[in-house]
Design an enzyme around this catalytic site. Structure first.
Site, PDB file in Angstrom:
ATOM      1  N   ILE A 592      -2.547  -0.137 -15.318  1.00 44.34           N
ATOM      2  CA  ILE A 592      -2.790  -0.574 -13.793  1.00 44.34           C
ATOM      3  C   ILE A 592      -2.209  -1.822 -13.530  1.00 44.34           C
ATOM      4  O   ILE A 592      -2.121  -2.405 -12.579  1.00 44.34           O
ATOM      5  CB  ILE A 592      -4.409  -0.764 -13.655  1.00 44.34           C
ATOM      6  CG1 ILE A 592      -4.877  -1.573 -14.592  1.00 44.34           C
ATOM      7  CG2 ILE A 592      -4.916   0.591 -13.278  1.00 44.34           C
ATOM      8  CD1 ILE A 592      -6.516  -1.732 -14.097  1.00 44.34           C
ATOM      9  N   GLY A 593      -1.786  -2.751 -14.739  1.00 43.79           N
ATOM     10  CA  GLY A 593      -1.322  -4.170 -14.367  1.00 43.79           C
ATOM     11  C   GLY A 593      -0.736  -4.513 -15.815  1.00 43.79           C
ATOM     12  O   GLY A 593      -0.885  -3.894 -17.034  1.00 43.79           O
ATOM     13  N   ALA A 594      -0.044  -5.857 -15.730  1.00 38.95           N
ATOM     14  CA  ALA A 594       0.494  -6.375 -17.005  1.00 38.95           C
ATOM     15  C   ALA A 594      -0.338  -7.810 -17.202  1.00 38.95           C
ATOM     16  O   ALA A 594      -0.248  -8.498 -16.137  1.00 38.95           O
ATOM     17  CB  ALA A 594       1.922  -6.575 -16.842  1.00 38.95           C
ATOM     18  N   GLU A 596      -0.798 -11.314 -19.754  1.00 39.96           N
ATOM     19  CA  GLU A 596       0.167 -12.022 -20.534  1.00 39.96           C
ATOM     20  C   GLU A 596       0.274 -11.430 -22.032  1.00 39.96           C
ATOM     21  O   GLU A 596       1.223 -11.868 -22.501  1.00 39.96           O
ATOM     22  CB  GLU A 596      -0.450 -13.737 -20.403  1.00 39.96           C
ATOM     23  CG  GLU A 596      -0.790 -14.217 -21.634  1.00 39.96           C
ATOM     24  CD  GLU A 596       0.229 -15.281 -21.879  1.00 39.96           C
ATOM     25  OE1 GLU A 596      -0.131 -16.359 -22.281  1.00 39.96           O
ATOM     26  OE2 GLU A 596       1.482 -15.124 -21.595  1.00 39.96           O
ATOM     27  N   PHE A 597      -0.900 -10.909 -22.383  1.00 44.54           N
ATOM     28  CA  PHE A 597      -0.777 -10.472 -23.693  1.00 44.54           C
ATOM     29  C   PHE A 597      -0.596  -8.928 -24.231  1.00 44.54           C
ATOM     30  O   PHE A 597      -0.519  -8.409 -25.060  1.00 44.54           O
ATOM     31  CB  PHE A 597      -2.052 -10.617 -24.556  1.00 44.54           C
ATOM     32  CG  PHE A 597      -2.524 -11.987 -24.532  1.00 44.54           C
ATOM     33  CD1 PHE A 597      -2.054 -12.993 -25.347  1.00 44.54           C
ATOM     34  CD2 PHE A 597      -3.294 -12.927 -23.510  1.00 44.54           C
ATOM     35  CE1 PHE A 597      -2.132 -14.272 -25.577  1.00 44.54           C
ATOM     36  CE2 PHE A 597      -3.554 -14.054 -23.793  1.00 44.54           C
ATOM     37  CZ  PHE A 597      -2.925 -14.935 -24.435  1.00 44.54           C
ATOM     38  N   GLY A 598      -0.351  -8.264 -22.992  1.00 51.53           N
ATOM     39  CA  GLY A 598      -0.304  -6.761 -22.983  1.00 51.53           C
ATOM     40  C   GLY A 598      -0.587  -6.172 -21.537  1.00 51.53           C
ATOM     41  O   GLY A 598      -0.881  -6.884 -20.904  1.00 51.53           O
ATOM     42  N   GLU A 599      -0.623  -4.875 -22.031  1.00 48.45           N
ATOM     43  CA  GLU A 599      -0.899  -3.909 -20.629  1.00 48.45           C
ATOM     44  C   GLU A 599      -2.566  -4.090 -20.195  1.00 48.45           C
ATOM     45  O   GLU A 599      -3.371  -4.201 -21.091  1.00 48.45           O
ATOM     46  CB  GLU A 599      -0.397  -2.398 -20.931  1.00 48.45           C
ATOM     47  CG  GLU A 599       0.748  -2.211 -20.424  1.00 48.45           C
ATOM     48  CD  GLU A 599       1.508  -1.462 -21.760  1.00 48.45           C
ATOM     49  OE1 GLU A 599       0.800  -1.112 -22.517  1.00 48.45           O
ATOM     50  OE2 GLU A 599       2.804  -1.576 -21.633  1.00 48.45           O
ATOM     51  N   VAL A 600      -2.674  -3.918 -19.267  1.00 42.97           N
ATOM     52  CA  VAL A 600      -4.002  -3.686 -18.388  1.00 42.97           C
ATOM     53  C   VAL A 600      -4.346  -2.223 -17.932  1.00 42.97           C
ATOM     54  O   VAL A 600      -3.453  -1.558 -17.377  1.00 42.97           O
ATOM     55  CB  VAL A 600      -4.501  -4.711 -17.395  1.00 42.97           C
ATOM     56  CG1 VAL A 600      -5.798  -4.436 -17.029  1.00 42.97           C
ATOM     57  CG2 VAL A 600      -4.003  -6.127 -17.740  1.00 42.97           C
ATOM     58  N   ASP A 711      -8.386 -22.574 -12.427  1.00 38.54           N
ATOM     59  CA  ASP A 711      -7.158 -21.363 -12.033  1.00 38.54           C
ATOM     60  C   ASP A 711      -7.906 -20.570 -10.878  1.00 38.54           C
ATOM     61  O   ASP A 711      -7.454 -19.482 -10.906  1.00 38.54           O
ATOM     62  CB  ASP A 711      -6.350 -20.750 -12.884  1.00 38.54           C
ATOM     63  CG  ASP A 711      -5.201 -20.100 -12.438  1.00 38.54           C
ATOM     64  OD1 ASP A 711      -4.706 -20.502 -11.449  1.00 38.54           O
ATOM     65  OD2 ASP A 711      -4.758 -19.408 -13.466  1.00 38.54           O
TER      66      ASP A 711
HETATM   67  P1  AMP Z   1      -4.987 -10.277 -15.746  1.00 40.21           P
HETATM   68  O1  AMP Z   1      -4.364 -10.421 -16.925  1.00 40.21           O
HETATM   69  O2  AMP Z   1      -6.597 -10.350 -15.963  1.00 40.21           O
HETATM   70  O3  AMP Z   1      -4.364 -11.174 -14.577  1.00 40.21           O
HETATM   71  O4  AMP Z   1      -4.951  -8.656 -15.043  1.00 40.21           O
HETATM   72  C1  AMP Z   1      -3.586  -8.285 -14.765  1.00 40.21           C
HETATM   73  C2  AMP Z   1      -3.633  -7.085 -13.588  1.00 40.21           C
HETATM   74  O5  AMP Z   1      -4.466  -6.117 -14.019  1.00 40.21           O
HETATM   75  C3  AMP Z   1      -4.841  -7.844 -12.381  1.00 40.21           C
HETATM   76  O6  AMP Z   1      -3.878  -8.479 -11.411  1.00 40.21           O
HETATM   77  C4  AMP Z   1      -5.388  -6.574 -12.112  1.00 40.21           C
HETATM   78  O7  AMP Z   1      -4.293  -6.080 -11.102  1.00 40.21           O
HETATM   79  C5  AMP Z   1      -5.459  -5.851 -13.045  1.00 40.21           C
HETATM   80  N1  AMP Z   1      -6.898  -5.646 -13.644  1.00 40.21           N
HETATM   81  C6  AMP Z   1      -7.479  -6.646 -14.474  1.00 40.21           C
HETATM   82  N2  AMP Z   1      -8.667  -6.659 -14.650  1.00 40.21           N
HETATM   83  C7  AMP Z   1      -9.091  -5.452 -14.192  1.00 40.21           C
HETATM   84  C8  AMP Z   1     -10.252  -4.876 -13.645  1.00 40.21           C
HETATM   85  N3  AMP Z   1     -11.443  -5.394 -14.167  1.00 40.21           N
HETATM   86  N4  AMP Z   1     -10.513  -3.839 -12.844  1.00 40.21           N
HETATM   87  C9  AMP Z   1      -9.074  -3.608 -12.346  1.00 40.21           C
HETATM   88  N5  AMP Z   1      -7.942  -4.050 -12.355  1.00 40.21           N
HETATM   89  C10 AMP Z   1      -7.871  -5.049 -13.099  1.00 40.21           C
END
Ligand code: AMP
EC number: 2.7.10.1
Length: 976
Positions: A592-594, A596-600, A711
């Protein structure tokens, strides 16, 4: 035919003559033809004619008349007309009245007369003339025909009246109606409803003088159980019904209903099917719904969140709602009892429309059974058939509830003694109470006393002064909320003076000793504070009372954030604050996202004995360095210390297998900035304010714990499907490394300039007050649906603009109260900015009172509009530069303008033109001739900042409004 009984006189006048018509049928005519004689006056009187109630009658005459020219020698006396008269009378008595009492109807002339030649051909030219008479007032009348010397044969006299014939119109019967006396008169006639019909609006029609029905009004309708067919009302057959006169026809009984009789007005429900009183008879009979399905629970301390999906069978109704029954159950037996009234249901216990509910104020460590029952409009007609699904939960530990009342036990001029009751819900054993007090309006300087008892005495107080007290209890689960504020006054000196005077030196002495002791305690604490952070802050049991100023001393015993850096072994920190999860419990579903350390990724977590639930999983990519692993897990060590509904919740970490993962609650709508951009303009102001309230509440929790986020930005807020916002993105130094918005400052740090307070940019002074600044920017992002703060201005320009006092203008359609709160968050002096708890209460107040959010920032107050509407070019509205600058709220620059020689509106107009050329040249990348002097540059810089600030507002503004007007404004504007 036969003797008409008409009278003719004198004898040699009108004569009754028998003839035959063209078909040789015998006819009577009256004739007279004394054309050769002078002074003719021959009368023919009819018998009495009844008018049968008509007040206007018509007389049609058929006659022949001889052309005088065709009569040799008779020209002198011959006439070609005769006269018709009438006389009204109620009976036959009027017959003998005198001629001069008759009223003349008309002189009748022939349209066609005949000659001898015609006579020879036996061609009779028959004339027809019609006259009418009215209004008649008596029962009948006589007619009279006067001949004054013509040659006439009266062949037919037809007397008639006109009527509107009986008719059925709109199911109403209108009787035969004789027309009115006047030729233009309309008679209003009421109709009567035909059999089995009723009136809606009384039926009426109008009978015209010509005997035509005109202008029908109102109508009848077949009554319930009957329908209209061919102007009659026919009965509804069995199996059909008509509920109301207003329905057009009989209808078949709706599903699950029947009728066996004729003329039914409704149908009966089949067995096990019901109808509500308010259901229309055309609606099918329905039944109670089946049970809700797939109920899941989520326990948070003493709150339980239940969610389910609607029943498979709604019973055929749309009005399904839910009712929650709550039972408290004993852990070692099946015995349950009703929960009692202390449990609160959000939004409510009954008539729930949504498929979720939250129960709060439950008892800690208690087993509950919740029965979720689906009900609809007919459930109460079949109470035996309750359909519900049960959910068993056990609540967790929770902080005690606030103390609700406080009693004054003794007040002197220097001391106040109080007592109170244990909180309603202690949720555990109370370890101690904390009593905070301060002199009224001196909140920054307060005193804390700890007490194991439910009493306390605050001494060393000023006589005759008001003090504010707040008390909270602590259990193993931490502190509960503070009680409300209690204001108590010490006794004034004048009242206590007589009895206390001898004690003054002693008090002075004890105060001095008190102050010294206090100083020792405070210094001691400050020194001992250096140890803080290596373990959870511990409180010295002897330290009963402490003073605080501007919050500089941390409260001992309060749950405080511990920086994972302070652990020598970072793994220890992770395991202290985060649960280890077995990788086999996690199912990864999609990326669902990226990070800094890997995929989310999103996925599901199934822990033993718990229902599977959705989670977000952050992974550490392969080939990481030890520092990267430490930094990655650092976020979990921080997040694991927090437990608040507006802070992203850590489920646990996977460190024992690869990939290393951080598992958090899943936020369906992802990051707030993207979500708002996607849903531009879709939310009410209250919904936006509630999002902001959630973020502020999470930030209050963090600041209470002593954690500075550094931040805070909409991109670092996550939002779930219930629009609950949660603060996320916790990190150590890497927080800002990770953020693409962060830029290096001259001091070497990396900072998200647009979100950061000036003192944090300039001197690295990051505090909760600098988080408040960032919160103000988040407010602006939320209210403008994810607009980029300061649009495309460069970071350097933002820093300069903010330093010079520029602030972001109000977003479109933003309530004044919220924009004011933003401006408060952007106070230059960080001590003047509101604290997060004040922001939360402010937002609560606004949300509770939605009318306070109705006043929007007046469009004419926003800088962009001021520039348009108060543009100096082509406008002579402002007499001086000062007046103009005041009008656009830029009065503080008057001096700069004056010093630089822009003292007249003409000069200002010139510089705006220069700027316009300069900018358009710069845009085309032509070499623009630079402004002549530094002072030009200085002024142009101000203008450029203003322009840059305002351009995007224009673009947005222009996009959203009626193009015509804005287009004009734009053309008139010197910059656009
Ligand atoms: P982050 O590295 O925490 O900035 O996460 C990267 C992206 O993953 C975020 O911008 C969100 O779109 C998604 N994401 C992170 N944590 C969650 C979560 N708990 N539930 C849904 N999406 C998330």
């Amino acid at each position: 035919m036969g003797d008409l009984g008409w009278i003719a006189y004198p004898k040699n006048g009108w004569e009754e003559i028998g003839e035959v018509d063209e078909n040789f049928a015998p006819i009577h005519t009256y004739q007279v033809c004394n054309v050769m004689e002078q002074n003719q006056n021959n009368w023919l009187l009819t018998s009495w004619i009844s008018n049968e109630g008509a007040s206007r009658i018509f007389i049609e005459l058929k006659f022949t008349l001889r052309d005088c020219n065709s009569l040799p020698g008779g020209l002198g006396t011959c006439k070609e007309t005769f006269n018709m008269y009438y006389f009204e009378s109620d009976d036959e008595d009027g017959r003998n009245i005198r001629e001069n009492q008759y009223i003349k109807i008309d002189t009748i002339a022939a349209d066609e007369s005949f000659t001898e030649l015609d006579l020879g051909d036996r061609v009779m030219k028959l004339n027809t003339e019609v006259r009418d008479v009215g209004p008649l007032t008596k029962k009948g009348f006589y007619l009279a025909f006067q001949d004054v010397g013509a040659c006439i044969a009266l062949v037919s006299v037809r007397v008639y009246y006109k009527k509107c014939p009986s008719v059925i119109r709109n199911l109403a019967l209108f009787p035969d109606t004789i027309t009115g006396a006047d030729s233009s008169q309309l008679l209003e006639v009421s109709g009567s409803c035909v059999n089995h019909s009723v009136t809606d609006e009384p039926p009426k029609m109008h009978c015209s003088a010509e005997g035509e029905w005109l202008v029908p009004i109102g109508k009848c309708m077949c009554k319930a159980g009957y329908e209209e067919k061919n102007n009659t009302c026919q009965v509804c057959r069995p199996g059909f019904f008509k509920a109301s006169p207003h329905s057009p026809s009989c209808s078949k009984c709706p599903p699950h209903s029947y009728t066996l009789e004729e003329a039914s007005t409704s149908c009966l429900c089949e067995e096990h099917y019901f109808r509500r009183e308010s259901d229309p008879p055309t609606m099918a009979c329905t039944r109670p719904p089946s049970a809700p399905r797939n109920a899941i629970s989520n326990v948070n301390e003493t709150s339980v969140f239940l969610e389910w999906i609607p029943p498979a069978d709604t019973g055929g109704r749309k009005d399904v709602s839910y009712y929650i029954a709550c039972k408290k159950c004993h852990s070692h037996s099946d015995l349950c009892e009703a929960c009692g009234s202390h449990v609160r249901y959000l939004p409510q216990q009954t008539s729930l429309k949504n498929t979720s509910v939250m129960m709060v104020d439950l008892l800690a460590h208690t087993n509950y059974t919740f029965e979720i029952e689906a009900v609809n409009g007919v459930s109460d007609q079949n109470p035996g058939a309750r359909q519900y699904v049960s959910v068993n939960v056990t609540t967790n530990q929770a902080a005690p509830s606030p103390i609700s009342s406080v009693k004054k036990s003794k007040i002197t001029k220097n001391s106040i003694s109080l007592s109170w009751q244990e909180p309603d819900r202690p949720n555990g054993i109370i370890l101690e109470y904390e009593i905070k007090y301060f002199e009224k309006d001196q909140e920054t300087s307060y005193t804390i006393i700890k007490s194991k008892e439910t009493t306390v005495t605050a001494d060393g107080l000023k006589p005759g002064s008001a003090y504010i007290f707040q008390i909270r209890a602590r259990t193993a689960a931490g502190y509960g909320g503070f009680s409300r504020r209690f204001e108590i006054e010490t006794i004034p000196v004048s009242v206590a003076a007589s009895s206390d005077q001898s004690q003054i030196p002693i008090i002075t002495l004890s105060l001095t000793v008190g102050v010294i002791l206090l100083a020792v305690v405070v210094i001691g604490f400050l020194l001992s504070g250096r140890r803080c952070g290596y373990s959870k802050a511990k409180q010295d049991p002897e330290e009963e009372k402490m003073h605080f100023h501007n919050g500089h001393i941390k409260l001992p015993g309060v749950k405080t954030y511990i920086d994972p850096h302070t652990y020598e072994d970072p793994n220890q920190a992770v395991h202290e604050f985060a649960k280890e999860i077995e990788a086999s419990c996690i199912t990864i579903e999609r990326v669902i996202g990226a990070g800094e350390f890997g995929e989310v990724c999103s996925g599901r977590l199934k822990l033993q004995g718990k229902r599977e639930f959705p989670v977000a999983i952050k992974t550490l990519k392969v080939g990481y360095t030890e520092k990267q692993r430490r930094d990655f897990l650092g976020e979990a060590s921080i997040m694991g210390q927090f437990d608040h509904p507006n802070i992203i919740h850590l489920e646990g970490v996977v460190t024992k297998s690869k990939p290393v993962m951080i598992v958090t609650e899943y936020m369906e709508n992802g990051s707030l900035d993207t979500f708002l951009k996607k849903n531009d303009g879709q939310f009410t102001v209250i919904q936006l304010a509630e999002m902001l309230r959630g973020i502020a509440s999470g930030m209050k929790y963090l600041s209470d714990m002593g954690y500075v986020h550094r931040d805070l930005a909409a991109r670092n807020i996550l939002i779930n499907s219930n629009l609950v916002c949660k603060v996320s993105d916790f990190g150590l130094s890497r927080v800002l490394e990770d953020d693409p918005e962060a830029a290096y400052t001259t001091r070497g740090g990396k900072i998200p300039i647009r979100w950061t307070a000036p003192e944090a940019i300039a001197f690295g002074k990051f505090t909760s007050a600098s988080d408040v600044w960032s919160y103000g920017i988040v407010m602006w992002e939320v209210m403008s649906y994810g607009e980029r703060p300061y649009w495309e201005m460069t970071n350097q320009d933002v820093i300069k603009a903010v330093e010079e006092g520029y602030r972001l203008p109000s977003p479109m359609d933003c309530p004044v109260a919220l924009y004011q709160l933003m401006l408060d968050c952007w106070q230059k002096d960080r001590n003047s900015r509101p604290k997060f708890d004040e922001i939360v209460s402010m937002l609560d107040k606004l949300i509770r009172n939605p009318s306070s959010l109705k006043t929007l920032v007046n469009a004419s107050n926003s800088v962009s509009n001021l520039l348009v509407e108060h543009s100096p070019v082509g406008s002579s509205a402002y007499r001086s530069v000062g007046e103009w600058l005041e009008a656009i709220k830029m009065g503080r620059y008057t001096e700069i303008f004056m010093k630089n020689g822009y003292s007249s509106m003409d000069a200002v107009a010139q510089v705006t033109l220069d700027l316009k050329h300069w900018i358009s040249a710069a845009k085309k990348k032509e070499s623009a001739s630079p402004p002549a002097t530094m002072k030009h540059w200085l002024l142009l810089l101000h203008w450029a900042l203003l322009l840059l600030l305002c351009r995007p507002c224009f673009l947005r503004w222009n996009h959203c409004r009626d193009s015509g007007r804005v287009q004009q404004d734009e053309e008139a504007h010197p910059f656009m």
